[in-house]
Design an enzyme around this catalytic site. Sequence first.
Site: not given
Ligand code: NAI
Length: 273
Positions: A150, A160
């Site tokens: 991000y 953030y």
């Molecule tokens: P999401 O909440 O659907 O996905 C995050 C995932 O991380 C979840 O599936 C969760 O179970 C997993 N996770 C957390 N701790 C874990 C661990 N110890 N081991 C394995 N998995 C673990 O949300 P999203 O948005 O799809 O997030 C995916 C990526 O995208 C993240 O890195 C997030 O920071 C990034 N991102 C998200 C944005 C947003 O606005 N949603 C913007 C820019 C980047």
Amino acid sequence: MPENLLKGKKGIITGALDENSIAWQTALKAKEQGARFVLTNAPIAMRMGAIKELAEACDTIIIPADATSVEDIEKLYDEAKEYLGGNLDFLLHSIGMSPNVRKGREYGDLNYEWVQKAYDVSAISFHKMLQVAEKKDFLNEWGSVVALSYIAAQRAFPFYSDMSEAKAILESIARNYGLRYGKMKKVRINTISQSPTKTTAGSGIDGFNDFFDYADMVSPLGNASAEACAEYIVTLFSDFTRMVTMQNLFHDGGYSYTGISQEVIDNFVNHRS
Ligand code: NAI
């Protein structure tokens, strides 16, 4: 739409929690484009169950792994290799979590154990995935590894918090491991810096909905959706981007290079008068 961009390719997709997840959308697109892969998530996410539907839709298995545990990653790679029959071509790191953000702790009042946890889950886990891959010689030549970042890695945003530093570390790992793995085995490593997206991780941030609307108004193309991000990720896993590595690639509808949009100015003026 292009077809079979990932035909013959095998990989691992982390982080699919529910249908809003960027990883969930990526799994659907990768399947559509002919890839074979396994899904993985932290054991706790697995208990929430939705990922099983995705596994059925993608005709694959789920291997639970906590991405902060080297042993879990080793086991994940061994089982993925056995299931898919050989070394892999792509890895998606789509993992992020900050206890301070989740629990609403101010940036000036951080709990440092939680800071360590945020860095470990959101950034160091990426290094662990790469280091275990190198040690096991798990990725094929010209393999592709992508992590999600991000823009708070480069610019300051009031909401953030410690995730800003976590993302800066993540992007740095992509550069430094990209140099090493590129030289060693032509494996390419990039981060995608995505628009605010309505997912569980995104919506956990205070004031997210207001900021989502603001970013949408700033970006000439509007915010990029999770589905559009998935399409971009698929191109990075494909052979059409073989010479792209060590980059942080903005996928944000133009947000990162916009100073301000006329709509935001008009909104401000209307609000003031
Ligand atoms: P999401 O909440 O659907 O996905 C995050 C995932 O991380 C979840 O599936 C969760 O179970 C997993 N996770 C957390 N701790 C874990 C661990 N110890 N081991 C394995 N998995 C673990 O949300 P999203 O948005 O799809 O997030 C995916 C990526 O995208 C993240 O890195 C997030 O920071 C990034 N991102 C998200 C944005 C947003 O606005 N949603 C913007 C820019 C980047």
